[in-house]
Design a protein around this motif. Structure first.
Motif, PDB file in Angstrom:
ATOM      1  N   ARG A  41      12.934 -30.043  24.786  1.00 45.25           N
ATOM      2  CA  ARG A  41      11.486 -29.881  24.970  1.00 45.25           C
ATOM      3  C   ARG A  41      11.086 -30.037  26.433  1.00 45.25           C
ATOM      4  O   ARG A  41      10.243 -29.307  26.940  1.00 45.25           O
ATOM      5  N   TYR A  42      11.714 -30.984  27.118  1.00 45.37           N
ATOM      6  CA  TYR A  42      11.416 -31.187  28.536  1.00 45.37           C
ATOM      7  C   TYR A  42      11.798 -29.959  29.355  1.00 45.37           C
ATOM      8  O   TYR A  42      11.030 -29.507  30.215  1.00 45.37           O
ATOM      9  N   VAL A  43      12.968 -29.390  29.071  1.00 45.51           N
ATOM     10  CA  VAL A  43      13.415 -28.190  29.786  1.00 45.51           C
ATOM     11  C   VAL A  43      12.470 -27.022  29.501  1.00 45.51           C
ATOM     12  O   VAL A  43      12.097 -26.259  30.411  1.00 45.51           O
ATOM     13  N   ALA A  44      12.027 -26.902  28.244  1.00 43.81           N
ATOM     14  CA  ALA A  44      11.092 -25.822  27.897  1.00 43.81           C
ATOM     15  C   ALA A  44       9.759 -26.008  28.624  1.00 43.81           C
ATOM     16  O   ALA A  44       9.172 -25.035  29.123  1.00 43.81           O
ATOM     17  N   ASP A  45       9.269 -27.254  28.712  1.00 43.87           N
ATOM     18  CA  ASP A  45       8.019 -27.520  29.430  1.00 43.87           C
ATOM     19  C   ASP A  45       8.146 -27.194  30.914  1.00 43.87           C
ATOM     20  O   ASP A  45       7.229 -26.630  31.518  1.00 43.87           O
ATOM     21  N   VAL A  46       9.283 -27.545  31.503  1.00 41.10           N
ATOM     22  CA  VAL A  46       9.495 -27.243  32.924  1.00 41.10           C
ATOM     23  C   VAL A  46       9.520 -25.743  33.149  1.00 41.10           C
ATOM     24  O   VAL A  46       8.904 -25.225  34.086  1.00 41.10           O
ATOM     25  N   SER A  51       6.798 -20.874  35.159  1.00 40.77           N
ATOM     26  CA  SER A  51       6.278 -19.516  34.942  1.00 40.77           C
ATOM     27  C   SER A  51       4.770 -19.476  35.186  1.00 40.77           C
ATOM     28  O   SER A  51       4.248 -18.501  35.738  1.00 40.77           O
ATOM     29  N   ARG A  52       4.040 -20.533  34.795  1.00 38.20           N
ATOM     30  CA  ARG A  52       2.594 -20.581  35.057  1.00 38.20           C
ATOM     31  C   ARG A  52       2.306 -20.582  36.552  1.00 38.20           C
ATOM     32  O   ARG A  52       1.402 -19.889  37.017  1.00 38.20           O
ATOM     33  N   SER A  53       3.066 -21.379  37.291  1.00 38.15           N
ATOM     34  CA  SER A  53       2.822 -21.436  38.738  1.00 38.15           C
ATOM     35  C   SER A  53       3.142 -20.100  39.395  1.00 38.15           C
ATOM     36  O   SER A  53       2.455 -19.670  40.320  1.00 38.15           O
TER      37      SER A  53
END
Length: 159
Positions: A41-46, A51-53
């Motif tokens: 989950r942490y890797v997916a959030d990163v 991608s957002r940035s």
């Protein structure tokens, strides 16, 4: 992530069974599973944040390019307008664009300085009296007395 085959998993399980013991193995397996889930989950959030940035940077670049294009268009329109005014002034012989014939100039708006709260009625009193417009407030007792049914002559004789 890490490429682990079935034979490697079996080997790790056998070593864990020997080292940890059969009593504690299920609890350790649950803890390892929850930690692996948290890590995924942490890797997916990163990844999502990166991608957002990147999208935000692209949007900023697009915004800057659009603002630059808008400024360029505005400048070109202003230069064309000023060139046209100069050429028009040269051909007609007028000094400024305010003196152009055929151009209608409207007067500047001025507030009428009226106060609607101070407005007084101009209806005459005789007209209000004839048409039944109320000019004074009635008290509750006066209203009851006004609309109280009058005793008729036949009911007072029979009573």
């Amino acid at each position: 992530m890490i490429d682990i085959g079935l034979s490697k998993i079996a080997l790790i399980g056998a070593v864990a069974l020997i080292v940890i013991g059969p009593e504690k193995l299920p609890r350790v397996a649950r803890i390892i599973g929850t930690l692996m889930g948290k890590a995924q989950r942490y890797v997916a959030d990163v990844k999502q944040e990166v991608s957002r940035s990147m999208e935000l940077d692209e949007l900023k670049k697009m915004k800057d390019s659009m603002e630059g294009a808008a400024r360029d268009v505005e400048n070109s329109i202003q230069t064309n307008a000023s060139d046209f005014e100069k050429s028009w002034a040269e051909t007609t012989g007028t000094a400024s664009s305010e003196d152009l014939p055929g151009m209608i100039s409207f007067p500047e708006y001025k507030h009428p300085k009226k106060n609607w709260r101070l407005k007084t009625g101009a209806t005459p009193q005789w007209y209000k009296a004839r048409s039944g417009v109320r000019t004074r407030a009635l008290s509750g007792a006066a209203r009851v007395a006004r609309f109280r049914p009058r005793p008729s002559a036949s009911s007072s004789r029979n009573g």
